[in-house]
Design a protein around this motif. Structure first.
Motif, PDB file in Angstrom:
ATOM      1  N   THR A  78     -46.262  -4.247 -18.141  1.00 17.91           N
ATOM      2  CA  THR A  78     -44.750  -4.788 -18.598  1.00 17.91           C
ATOM      3  C   THR A  78     -43.624  -3.852 -18.655  1.00 17.91           C
ATOM      4  OG1 THR A  78     -45.184  -5.000 -21.089  1.00 17.91           O
ATOM      5  CG2 THR A  78     -45.768  -6.518 -20.229  1.00 17.91           C
ATOM      6  N   TYR A  92     -46.283  -3.634 -26.772  1.00 20.02           N
ATOM      7  CA  TYR A  92     -47.363  -4.921 -26.039  1.00 20.02           C
ATOM      8  C   TYR A  92     -48.286  -4.275 -26.150  1.00 20.02           C
ATOM      9  CZ  TYR A  92     -50.148  -6.502 -22.121  1.00 20.02           C
ATOM     10  OH  TYR A  92     -51.369  -7.212 -21.319  1.00 20.02           O
ATOM     11  N   LEU A 103     -46.248  -9.773 -26.508  1.00 21.74           N
ATOM     12  CA  LEU A 103     -45.090  -8.390 -26.511  1.00 21.74           C
ATOM     13  C   LEU A 103     -44.507  -9.108 -27.922  1.00 21.74           C
ATOM     14  CD1 LEU A 103     -43.539  -8.521 -22.503  1.00 21.74           C
ATOM     15  CD2 LEU A 103     -44.268  -7.155 -23.812  1.00 21.74           C
TER      16      LEU A 103
END
Length: 427
Positions: A78, A92, A103
């Protein structure tokens, strides 16, 4: 499509009754998405977004062997679009490639009105294929932010991913609400104990790393929470003993709270600290004149003076020291003549006599004769009157011969008869 496990999100139309129920309970946004979508978290409220492996498995081709597709290891990456990492408030976690990614974070007021696009890339570790989706986070403002009374609990028997589960977090907030009795209660932030300097637990007895959970409410702290500030409990905490908290039994069934690490903050009494920052400049360097680069033709440098200083001067100093040492060792000696002049005459005469006596003794020791041994002298026979010559001639070297000879060596020696006295005792 957005799945909500605790509360509805702002993407759907809510009735007045639903709004009332929502405001009367815990306001925590939890979303679980599978595709490109928009989410609307609130500032100062915990935001949790779950990345499910089951959805992303459909993005990859099935495994040739039946029944093995569910075991594909999938990891997620991410990042903020156009940047290698996520925003500072968003974190994360994914424990293993066979578990879901999460997340989570708590946006602040400075992010209100800004759209944050998070790129989610799923990696299939079996087929080495990827799938990418975008998550657009639109942070909304809330009227009750920030809540004035905030408490942070340290739960020892939980990990972050376990606490982020909607059921577990709902049970904890329900227990806190039962103890605190507020009108509004929000989960503000969740932090792993490892991010606070904690140590990784040993892989025995199912030990957990611990998690910090911060909650906020609109009413003052209850008497149960205030018991931590009791001097008796503070003393027990300083002695590393468990404090006595009356409401601990309401958490003990599922959550083991370390009451010595609880933090109670009233932001109305906190004096704000303003950090003065210098005014930003224009970004243009001040005028310092024209730049004159060095000319293309450079003059050659003379190194003769450097050579003189480096080699000639030390060599000259060494020569001077050598001559001074030689003069001191050779030219400043006293000599025999000067020594004799400074010595009294009587001492010189005495010393001279001793030297002469020593030389005479040495010369006499060289010229002295060695006495002959008895075996080399002539032997006289008293009976016959005959003189027997010596066993060895005169020119024979006798220095290595023994003084007494054995009978075996006396071959030419004549036996002298012995005279016996007269008497009756002899025959």
């Amino acid at each position: 499509m957005i799945k909500c496990e605790l509360f509805p999100t702002t993407t759907t139309t809510m009735t007045a009754a639903a709004v009332a129920v929502w405001l009367s309970t815990v306001v925590t946004i939890l979303s679980r998405s599978h595709a490109d979508l928009n989410v609307y978290p609130s500032a100062g409220v915990l935001f949790v977004h779950v990345l499910e492996r089951e959805y992303f498995k459909g993005e990859f081709p099935p495994y040739p062997k039946s029944g093995d597709a569910s075991n594909d290891p999938i990891t997620f990456n991410t990042n903020l679009m156009g940047y290698p990492d996520r925003p500072g408030w968003l974190r994360y976690i994914q424990r293993t490639p066979h578990s879901d990614g999460v997340l989570y974070g708590s946006p602040t007021a400075e992010h209100v009105g800004k759209s944050t696009v998070i790129e989610i890339t799923a990696y299939n570790r079996r087929s080495f294929e990827t799938a990418r989706h975008n998550l657009v986070i639109n942070i909304m403002a809330t009227e009750e932010f920030p809540l004035p009374y905030q408490a942070e609990f340290y739960i020892r028997n939980m990990n972050v991913e376990e606490m982020l589960a909607s059921e577990v977090l709902g049970d904890f907030l329900g227990a806190v609400k039962n103890v605190w009795q507020p009108e509004r209660l929000n989960a503000i932030n969740i932090t792993s104990a490892l991010d606070r300097g904690g140590r990784v637990p040993l892989p025995i007895n199912d030990l957990k790393e611990g998690v910090y959970v911060m909650v906020g409410a609109d009413v003052s702290f209850s008497s149960c929470l205030r018991e931590v500030e009791n001097p008796h409990n503070q003393l027990r905490c300083s002695q590393e003993m468990e404090p006595v908290i009356s409401c601990d039994k309401k958490f003990r069934a599922q959550f083991h709270i370390d009451w010595c690490k609880i933090s109670l903050v009233d932001i109305n009494k906190v004096v704000p600290v303003y950090v003065t920052r210098p005014d930003p400049g224009s970004g243009v360097l001040p005028e310092i004149g024209e730049y004159n680069p060095p000319p293309e033709s450079l003059k050659s440098r003379d190194y003769f003076s450097d050579f003189i200083v480096t080699l000639a001067v030390p060599a000259a100093v060494a020569c001077v020291l050598f001559f001074i040492l030689g003069y001191t060792m050779c030219c400043r000696r006293e000599g025999v003549k000067k020594r004799n002049m400074q010595t009294p005459d009587i001492q010189l005469v005495h010393h001279n006599s001793i030297q002469k006596s020593s030389k005479e003794l040495r010369s006499m020791s060289k010229n002295r004769e060695i006495s002959w041994p008895l075996s080399t002298l002539p032997v006289f026979n008293p009976v016959s009157g005959e003189v027997v010559p010596p066993i060895h001639p005169d020119n024979y070297e006798t220095t290595s011969m023994p003084l007494m000879q054995t009978q075996a060596n006396l071959q030419n020696q004549i036996t002298i008869p012995q005279q016996r006295p007269s008497g009756k005792w002899y025959s």
